[in-house]
Motif scaffolding. Structure first.
Motif, mmCIF file in Angstrom:
data_model
loop_
_atom_site.group_PDB
_atom_site.id
_atom_site.type_symbol
_atom_site.label_atom_id
_atom_site.label_comp_id
_atom_site.label_asym_id
_atom_site.label_seq_id
_atom_site.Cartn_x
_atom_site.Cartn_y
_atom_site.Cartn_z
ATOM 1 N N ASP A 81 0.837 -1.195 0.000
ATOM 2 C CA ASP A 81 0.000 0.000 0.000
ATOM 3 C C ASP A 81 0.877 1.252 0.000
ATOM 4 O O ASP A 81 0.630 2.205 -0.740
ATOM 5 C CB ASP A 81 -0.921 -0.012 1.226
ATOM 6 N N TYR A 82 1.914 1.223 0.802
ATOM 7 C CA TYR A 82 2.842 2.359 0.876
ATOM 8 C C TYR A 82 3.516 2.602 -0.465
ATOM 9 O O TYR A 82 3.689 3.733 -0.913
ATOM 10 C CB TYR A 82 3.893 2.077 1.945
ATOM 11 N N VAL A 126 8.001 0.950 6.957
ATOM 12 C CA VAL A 126 6.957 1.963 6.755
ATOM 13 C C VAL A 126 6.615 2.624 8.091
ATOM 14 O O VAL A 126 6.503 3.857 8.190
ATOM 15 C CB VAL A 126 5.686 1.336 6.125
ATOM 16 N N ALA A 174 7.103 6.530 9.132
ATOM 17 C CA ALA A 174 5.990 7.338 9.638
ATOM 18 C C ALA A 174 6.398 8.018 10.946
ATOM 19 O O ALA A 174 6.089 9.188 11.179
ATOM 20 C CB ALA A 174 4.753 6.472 9.842
ATOM 21 N N ALA A 206 4.424 7.730 4.328
ATOM 22 C CA ALA A 206 4.370 6.614 5.279
ATOM 23 C C ALA A 206 3.293 6.856 6.326
ATOM 24 O O ALA A 206 2.570 5.938 6.714
ATOM 25 C CB ALA A 206 5.735 6.430 5.948
ATOM 26 N N ALA A 233 -0.005 6.043 4.761
ATOM 27 C CA ALA A 233 -0.197 4.598 4.620
ATOM 28 C C ALA A 233 -0.542 3.971 5.965
ATOM 29 O O ALA A 233 -1.419 3.103 6.058
ATOM 30 C CB ALA A 233 1.062 3.950 4.046
ATOM 31 N N TYR A 262 -3.848 2.068 7.174
ATOM 32 C CA TYR A 262 -3.706 0.746 7.780
ATOM 33 C C TYR A 262 -4.515 0.648 9.082
ATOM 34 O O TYR A 262 -5.233 -0.331 9.319
ATOM 35 C CB TYR A 262 -2.228 0.471 8.055
#
Ligand SMILES: [Zn+2]
Length: 309
Positions: free
Chosen positions: A193-194, A207, A211, A218, A221, A225
């Motif tokens: 997804d990232y 990731v 973040a 990030a 994403a 999540y």
């Protein structure tokens, strides 16, 4: 004494636990990959050596990927493919000369955390392992919940609920369907997804680290999540209403999940308030062997729990 064996794809781990959950001995050997007879023999040798070291005989529980089909007695759903279709229980029982209990690794995780881990004392526990895959197990009153298909708690191949734009039909899953919860919540799912659907080699763990350093992509994403995990767990809460959800696997190390996911799941749980707790594991990777050992029951301050069935 209870011996628990964690049969993994690369290693076989065993521990001997006393009644208080103290480890009296441990063994670890490489799994004889693609060698079924060798795998049975290696498990038996781990048990024999643990008994020799502790000077006693023990009950034996085995945690494994996949499950033993209640209907056929054959291994199914295992990523250690050389076990599939084999009579592992029957062969190990014959080799050890005693009954052996089996459960999949997510069930062992849930049991371990329910007995004396992060969910100790809770009545209904949903344990999930979110790492390379997305497994789950249910423990009620100290017993692993099983059913005629040996799939209780396996939420990973349900569809992601309440899909948002762009989430349907979702990524292809190895199970043959698309948009499974596992395709979004596994570590590789977060990484994909990232990377925007491409694969740039970044892990889910990386990731989360990016973040935390403030990288916008990030962060976005990880926020997606958390929203997806909240929706996926809310659908479990609506069916099972567990006291505690314990997260395991690599993703369980992302600390912000424990605050953000329960905040987000409230919007999807059919209740005016949600008292279910989402907690990190206590035993972590050791839960595989510990839960396997507890398949033969355990003693708590409130008495002896019935063995799992
Ligand atoms: Zn699937």
């Amino acid at each position: 004494m209870r011996i628990g064996v964690d049969l993994g794809g690369t290693k076989i781990e065993g521990v001997a636990l006393d009644d208080d959950g103290e480890v009296r001995a441990r063994r670890r050997v490489a799994t004889p990959r693609d060698d079924y007879d060798g795998t049975v023999e290696a498990i038996a040798r781990v048990v024999t050596e643990l008994e020799a070291e502790t000077g006693t005989t023990a009950t034996v529980g085995v945690g494994m990927p996949g499950a033993i089909s209640p209907a056929t007695g054959l291994v199914k759903n295992a990523n250690s493919t050389w076990l599939i279709g084999r009579k592992l229980e029957k062969d190990l029982v014959r080799r050890l000369g005693r009954p052996v209990r089996f459960a999949n690794d997510a069930n062992c995780f849930a049991l371990s955390e329910a007995v004396d881990g992060a969910a100790a004392g809770a009545r209904v526990v949903f344990g999930v392992i979110v790492g390379t895959g997305t497994g789950g197990g249910i423990v009620v009153g100290g017993r692993v919940l099983t059913g005629p298909n040996a799939i209780a708690g396996e939420w990973g191949h349900n569809p992601l609920p309440w899909p948002r734009a762009g989430e349907w039909p979702g990524p292809a899953c190895y199970c043959g369907k698309t948009g499974c919860i596992e395709t979004f919540l596994s570590g590789p799912g977060l990484a994909r997804d990232y990377a925007g659907g491409g694969a740039d080699g970044v892990t889910g763990h990386e990731v989360a680290a990016r973040a935390a350093r403030g990288e916008a992509a990030a962060e976005e994403a990880l926020a997606r999540y958390e929203d997806r995990m909240a929706r996926a767990l809310a659908s479990v809460l609506n069916v099972l209403d567990p006291d505690v959800v314990v997260l395991g696997g690599g993703v369980s190390q992302i600390a912000r999940l424990y605050e953000n996911v329960p905040r987000l799941w409230a919007a999807h749980v059919f209740s005016d308030r949600v008292d279910t707790r989402l907690v990190p594991p206590r035993h972590g990777a050791a839960s595989g062997v510990r839960g396997a050992a507890w398949l033969w029951g355990f003693t708590t301050g409130e008495g002896t729990a019935s063995p799992s069935t």
